[in-house]
Design a protein around this motif. Structure first.
Motif, PDB file in Angstrom:
ATOM      1  N   ARG A 296     -20.069  20.488 -25.033  1.00 56.18           N
ATOM      2  CA  ARG A 296     -19.603  19.055 -25.253  1.00 56.18           C
ATOM      3  C   ARG A 296     -19.924  18.044 -24.199  1.00 56.18           C
ATOM      4  O   ARG A 296     -20.695  17.074 -24.415  1.00 56.18           O
ATOM      5  CB  ARG A 296     -18.084  18.894 -25.658  1.00 56.18           C
ATOM      6  CG  ARG A 296     -17.651  17.639 -25.863  1.00 56.18           C
ATOM      7  CD  ARG A 296     -16.084  17.679 -26.178  1.00 56.18           C
ATOM      8  NE  ARG A 296     -15.643  17.203 -24.825  1.00 56.18           N
ATOM      9  CZ  ARG A 296     -14.333  17.674 -24.232  1.00 56.18           C
ATOM     10  NH1 ARG A 296     -13.565  18.679 -24.892  1.00 56.18           N
ATOM     11  NH2 ARG A 296     -14.249  17.281 -23.108  1.00 56.18           N
TER      12      ARG A 296
ATOM     13  N   GLU B 265     -22.480  14.667 -24.273  1.00 52.65           N
ATOM     14  CA  GLU B 265     -21.916  13.502 -23.824  1.00 52.65           C
ATOM     15  C   GLU B 265     -22.768  12.986 -22.849  1.00 52.65           C
ATOM     16  O   GLU B 265     -23.111  11.813 -22.827  1.00 52.65           O
ATOM     17  CB  GLU B 265     -20.545  13.732 -23.385  1.00 52.65           C
ATOM     18  CG  GLU B 265     -19.483  13.894 -24.458  1.00 52.65           C
ATOM     19  CD  GLU B 265     -18.236  13.918 -24.194  1.00 52.65           C
ATOM     20  OE1 GLU B 265     -17.671  13.727 -22.914  1.00 52.65           O
ATOM     21  OE2 GLU B 265     -17.345  14.305 -24.975  1.00 52.65           O
TER      22      GLU B 265
ATOM     23  N   GLN C   3     -17.106  26.044 -24.485  1.00 54.20           N
ATOM     24  CA  GLN C   3     -17.126  24.779 -25.499  1.00 54.20           C
ATOM     25  C   GLN C   3     -17.335  23.398 -24.804  1.00 54.20           C
ATOM     26  O   GLN C   3     -17.913  22.756 -25.243  1.00 54.20           O
ATOM     27  CB  GLN C   3     -15.899  25.000 -26.256  1.00 54.20           C
ATOM     28  CG  GLN C   3     -15.653  23.980 -27.283  1.00 54.20           C
ATOM     29  CD  GLN C   3     -14.505  24.148 -28.017  1.00 54.20           C
ATOM     30  OE1 GLN C   3     -13.510  24.919 -27.394  1.00 54.20           O
ATOM     31  NE2 GLN C   3     -14.232  23.533 -28.984  1.00 54.20           N
ATOM     32  N   GLU C   4     -16.727  23.535 -23.809  1.00 51.72           N
ATOM     33  CA  GLU C   4     -16.594  22.374 -22.929  1.00 51.72           C
ATOM     34  C   GLU C   4     -17.924  22.004 -22.354  1.00 51.72           C
ATOM     35  O   GLU C   4     -18.567  20.841 -22.289  1.00 51.72           O
ATOM     36  CB  GLU C   4     -15.623  22.142 -21.673  1.00 51.72           C
ATOM     37  CG  GLU C   4     -14.209  22.225 -22.166  1.00 51.72           C
ATOM     38  CD  GLU C   4     -13.065  22.474 -21.074  1.00 51.72           C
ATOM     39  OE1 GLU C   4     -12.160  22.006 -21.001  1.00 51.72           O
ATOM     40  OE2 GLU C   4     -13.846  23.214 -20.121  1.00 51.72           O
TER      41      GLU C   4
END
Length: 97
Positions: free
Chosen positions: A26, A30, A22-23
């Motif tokens: 993300r 970003e 999930q990170e």
């Protein structure tokens, strides 16, 4: 600009980060936004703009290095929780080998 998963993994490894799936998703989004912003900055016409290290002019306000009155050892140690032989006594944080 998109950034692929191997690039995200490489940046995470350089930063010594252990990212979850999930990170990683993300961070991919970003980092893509950051790169898009960098592209916008690179597209600016900066001919004739003087290089600078700070956006505002800075002036250091140095005072003369002159000796002046200072505290006596007794005054300096008056607020110490513990003293030993006219020195501050602090808890040991490094153990002897």
């Amino acid at each position: 600009m998109s950034i692929d998963r191997p690039a995200v993994d490489h940046v995470a490894r350089l930063a010594r980060l252990d990212l979850s799936e999930q990170e990683r998703d993300r961070m991919s989004a970003e980092l893509a936004r950051i790169l898009e912003h960098a592209e916008l900055i690179q597209a600016l016409d900066l001919d004739g703009v003087e290089p600078t290290s700070h956006p505002l002019p800075l002036v250091n306000a140095f005072r003369p290095d002159e000796a002046g009155p200072s505290l006596t050892a007794e005054q300096a140690l008056s607020g110490a929780p513990r003293e030993e032989r006219r020195c501050f006594r602090v808890p040991r944080i490094i153990e002897e080998p």
